[in-house]
Scaffold this motif. Sequence first.
Motif, PDB file in Angstrom:
ATOM      1  N   THR A 274      20.625  39.490 -17.032  1.00  0.00           N
ATOM      2  CA  THR A 274      19.696  40.441 -16.630  1.00  0.00           C
ATOM      3  C   THR A 274      18.478  39.830 -15.845  1.00  0.00           C
ATOM      4  O   THR A 274      18.600  38.592 -15.913  1.00  0.00           O
ATOM      5  CB  THR A 274      19.099  41.159 -17.871  1.00  0.00           C
ATOM      6  OG1 THR A 274      18.325  40.242 -18.763  1.00  0.00           O
ATOM      7  CG2 THR A 274      20.058  41.856 -18.887  1.00  0.00           C
ATOM      8  N   GLY A 275      17.907  40.657 -15.005  1.00  0.00           N
ATOM      9  CA  GLY A 275      16.693  40.110 -14.287  1.00  0.00           C
ATOM     10  C   GLY A 275      17.202  39.914 -12.955  1.00  0.00           C
ATOM     11  O   GLY A 275      18.209  40.518 -12.446  1.00  0.00           O
ATOM     12  N   ASP A 276      16.328  39.414 -11.982  1.00  0.00           N
ATOM     13  CA  ASP A 276      16.375  39.281 -10.580  1.00  0.00           C
ATOM     14  C   ASP A 276      17.675  38.692 -10.298  1.00  0.00           C
ATOM     15  O   ASP A 276      18.108  38.784  -8.950  1.00  0.00           O
ATOM     16  CB  ASP A 276      15.186  38.419 -10.182  1.00  0.00           C
ATOM     17  CG  ASP A 276      13.874  39.383 -10.247  1.00  0.00           C
ATOM     18  OD1 ASP A 276      13.833  40.417 -10.527  1.00  0.00           O
ATOM     19  OD2 ASP A 276      12.741  38.660 -10.055  1.00  0.00           O
ATOM     20  N   GLY A 277      18.235  37.451 -10.918  1.00  0.00           N
ATOM     21  CA  GLY A 277      19.210  36.994 -10.693  1.00  0.00           C
ATOM     22  C   GLY A 277      20.569  37.340 -11.199  1.00  0.00           C
ATOM     23  O   GLY A 277      21.605  36.978 -11.111  1.00  0.00           O
ATOM     24  N   ALA A 278      20.594  38.699 -11.609  1.00  0.00           N
ATOM     25  CA  ALA A 278      21.982  39.386 -12.331  1.00  0.00           C
ATOM     26  C   ALA A 278      22.878  39.279 -11.315  1.00  0.00           C
ATOM     27  O   ALA A 278      24.162  39.181 -11.727  1.00  0.00           O
ATOM     28  CB  ALA A 278      21.307  40.720 -12.738  1.00  0.00           C
ATOM     29  N   GLY A 279      22.612  39.536 -10.122  1.00  0.00           N
ATOM     30  CA  GLY A 279      23.860  39.463  -9.146  1.00  0.00           C
ATOM     31  C   GLY A 279      24.057  38.188  -8.501  1.00  0.00           C
ATOM     32  O   GLY A 279      25.000  38.312  -7.762  1.00  0.00           O
ATOM     33  N   GLU A 280      23.674  37.092  -8.723  1.00  0.00           N
ATOM     34  CA  GLU A 280      24.091  35.985  -8.262  1.00  0.00           C
ATOM     35  C   GLU A 280      25.493  35.465  -8.638  1.00  0.00           C
ATOM     36  O   GLU A 280      25.792  35.586  -9.835  1.00  0.00           O
ATOM     37  CB  GLU A 280      23.063  34.683  -8.696  1.00  0.00           C
ATOM     38  CG  GLU A 280      21.672  34.900  -8.340  1.00  0.00           C
ATOM     39  CD  GLU A 280      21.730  34.282  -6.734  1.00  0.00           C
ATOM     40  OE1 GLU A 280      22.329  34.116  -6.314  1.00  0.00           O
ATOM     41  OE2 GLU A 280      20.375  34.551  -6.176  1.00  0.00           O
ATOM     42  N   PRO A 281      26.184  35.118  -7.828  1.00  0.00           N
ATOM     43  CA  PRO A 281      27.818  34.680  -8.067  1.00  0.00           C
ATOM     44  C   PRO A 281      27.814  33.572  -9.013  1.00  0.00           C
ATOM     45  O   PRO A 281      28.655  33.437  -9.801  1.00  0.00           O
ATOM     46  CB  PRO A 281      28.251  34.369  -6.653  1.00  0.00           C
ATOM     47  CG  PRO A 281      27.538  35.214  -5.542  1.00  0.00           C
ATOM     48  CD  PRO A 281      25.944  35.379  -6.109  1.00  0.00           C
ATOM     49  N   ARG A 282      26.785  32.619  -8.853  1.00  0.00           N
ATOM     50  CA  ARG A 282      26.752  31.437  -9.453  1.00  0.00           C
ATOM     51  C   ARG A 282      26.554  31.800 -10.992  1.00  0.00           C
ATOM     52  O   ARG A 282      27.353  31.218 -11.920  1.00  0.00           O
ATOM     53  CB  ARG A 282      25.633  30.628  -9.171  1.00  0.00           C
ATOM     54  CG  ARG A 282      25.451  29.092 -10.035  1.00  0.00           C
ATOM     55  CD  ARG A 282      26.462  28.088  -9.393  1.00  0.00           C
ATOM     56  NE  ARG A 282      26.341  26.978 -10.125  1.00  0.00           N
ATOM     57  CZ  ARG A 282      26.687  26.803 -11.489  1.00  0.00           C
ATOM     58  NH1 ARG A 282      27.262  27.632 -12.128  1.00  0.00           N
ATOM     59  NH2 ARG A 282      26.330  25.580 -11.830  1.00  0.00           N
ATOM     60  N   PHE A 283      25.726  32.819 -11.417  1.00  0.00           N
ATOM     61  CA  PHE A 283      25.943  33.151 -12.960  1.00  0.00           C
ATOM     62  C   PHE A 283      27.179  33.877 -13.317  1.00  0.00           C
ATOM     63  O   PHE A 283      27.639  33.663 -14.520  1.00  0.00           O
ATOM     64  CB  PHE A 283      24.660  34.286 -13.102  1.00  0.00           C
ATOM     65  CG  PHE A 283      23.280  33.576 -13.176  1.00  0.00           C
ATOM     66  CD1 PHE A 283      22.965  32.745 -14.104  1.00  0.00           C
ATOM     67  CD2 PHE A 283      22.255  33.952 -12.263  1.00  0.00           C
ATOM     68  CE1 PHE A 283      21.948  31.994 -14.116  1.00  0.00           C
ATOM     69  CE2 PHE A 283      21.163  33.354 -12.094  1.00  0.00           C
ATOM     70  CZ  PHE A 283      20.904  32.381 -13.120  1.00  0.00           C
ATOM     71  N   ARG A 284      27.803  34.736 -12.497  1.00  0.00           N
ATOM     72  CA  ARG A 284      29.060  35.385 -12.749  1.00  0.00           C
ATOM     73  C   ARG A 284      30.176  34.357 -12.825  1.00  0.00           C
ATOM     74  O   ARG A 284      30.781  34.294 -13.953  1.00  0.00           O
ATOM     75  CB  ARG A 284      29.521  36.202 -11.755  1.00  0.00           C
ATOM     76  CG  ARG A 284      30.703  36.740 -11.582  1.00  0.00           C
ATOM     77  CD  ARG A 284      31.067  37.722 -12.929  1.00  0.00           C
ATOM     78  NE  ARG A 284      30.006  38.359 -13.515  1.00  0.00           N
ATOM     79  CZ  ARG A 284      29.622  38.943 -14.680  1.00  0.00           C
ATOM     80  NH1 ARG A 284      30.482  38.441 -15.580  1.00  0.00           N
ATOM     81  NH2 ARG A 284      28.862  39.444 -14.893  1.00  0.00           N
TER      82      ARG A 284
END
Length: 564
Positions: A105-115
Amino acid sequence: MAGQVTVPDTSVRVRLEGLRGEERRNALATMSIAVTASERSVTEARVRRLHARAPDEIALALQPFGYHRPEIHSDLRIEGTTWLAHYVVDPGPRVVVQSVAIDVTGDGAGEPRFRQAVDAFPLRQGAALSHAAYELGKTRLFDAASELGYLDARFVVHELRIDLTSYTAAVVLVYETGPRFRFGAVSFDQDVLDPDLLRSFVQFERGEPFNVNQLVALQSALGDSPYFSRVEVVPRRELAQDREVPVEVLLVPRQTQRYEAGVGYGTDTGPRASFQVELRRLNRVGHRALGEVAASPIERRISTQYVIPQGLGRGNVLALAAGFARLTPSTSVSDAVIVSATLGRPRGRWQETFALTFQLEDFQVGSDTGTANLLMPGASWSRTVADDRLFPSHGSRVRFELSGAIRGVGSNASFGRARASGKLIRTLLPHTRLLARLDLGGTATNQLRDLPPSIRFFTGGDQSVRGYEFRSLGPVDEQGNVVGGRVLLVGSVELDREIIKRFGIAGFWDAGNALDRLNWSLEQGVGGGVRWLSPVGLVRLDLAVAISRAGKPLRLHITVGPDL
């Protein structure tokens, strides 16, 4: 149980059965009674107390591996003057992962690196539980946050729920990224070099997304430079304004002068000695100078170098050099004066070099004698990758070189020369490495006999075709003297295996030759040797058979140094 009678203070021996590998090592490290095995004298009361505690400690040591229902049988008895503590362990089945729920969750939720980190989480539904895999998956999310600049990222939920009734586990993670931070200003705490020179080491701009890997690269670059003995790169998160994080670089200068004397031995060179001087900081813009004197039975050399950082980024340097060398291998004699200007710089993962060299060389090769005046532009590209600089288990080295000269343009002969070399190291089995080497070269000229031996190709020796004398392979003149050739072909395959710690054995096959034209008339050498990983580098002692020669003569080869 045996051993109920009181006995004098004695030693303890622990025997643990049923466990292997990491599980066994963790159990022994956790068991208090195993620690006492190194003590010479232990009281009976203490032995019995620690023995009673051991089953619970073993059970606890197995939990990180997913074993929560072990069966442990223990026995304690006295044998002479030694207590024998015996444990037989059946670890039982491992807990099975029933579900994995990870939410970013949060501002980086859509970052591919997290996915990517979520998709690659080491624990999957149906897999056996491993606490180490669980922690590794969490660490990968932390690493992704550091690389992307989410410095306030944290787990608001991190639960590994183990149900011993159903003997299953559930992973529940909620990772809150927080806001994304950027690089702020970079400051340097030192007073010996111009800040503009130091800023050339910084490969990021203020306002770019914060990335901890960039800080590691900066610390490595400054640490690898000749200027500083200690480098500490500190991001000041607590001083961030508008999500910009200032970076402080704390630097401790090296001594301005370095002196180094060395001695060595190789079967190519014989005994050798050298003395080096380095003046590391001649001024605030980072100029430095180096000088070296070296001597061996086949070479006497003196050289100087003046190095000027170019301020165009890390590793960009202009080096002005001059030197004299007298070279007397068995196949030639030459006196050479060399003056050069070299511009070196990194290009991606490669080191790129452009050079202009003037070489004045008096030489004798067989019946060829002369004086060569050569003004030679040249270029090279090299790359070395290794997991260990001293003794790599996985690595490679590649180098390409181009050089040439034109008669009438500062030279009395014309030629074009290209060379490519490489070495590959791979681990095939535990403690067993494959080392493969290839060296190819070619010279385009119709004035080969006017060129000095430093431009011609020779081979044979410790680093090329073992079983043959240094630079003893190549075309011959009318008197049978080896005079060097236009073409170089050398290849080698070697296997080495560590037998005991830091000592090993090796077997190899080398083939190669220097030729007038491309063909497959290669000389071959085979043999074996021993290896010692010494504090100063890998020592190789090889005995090689020149199987292409009549009588198949033997030759000893001794070398010291890194594989790459």
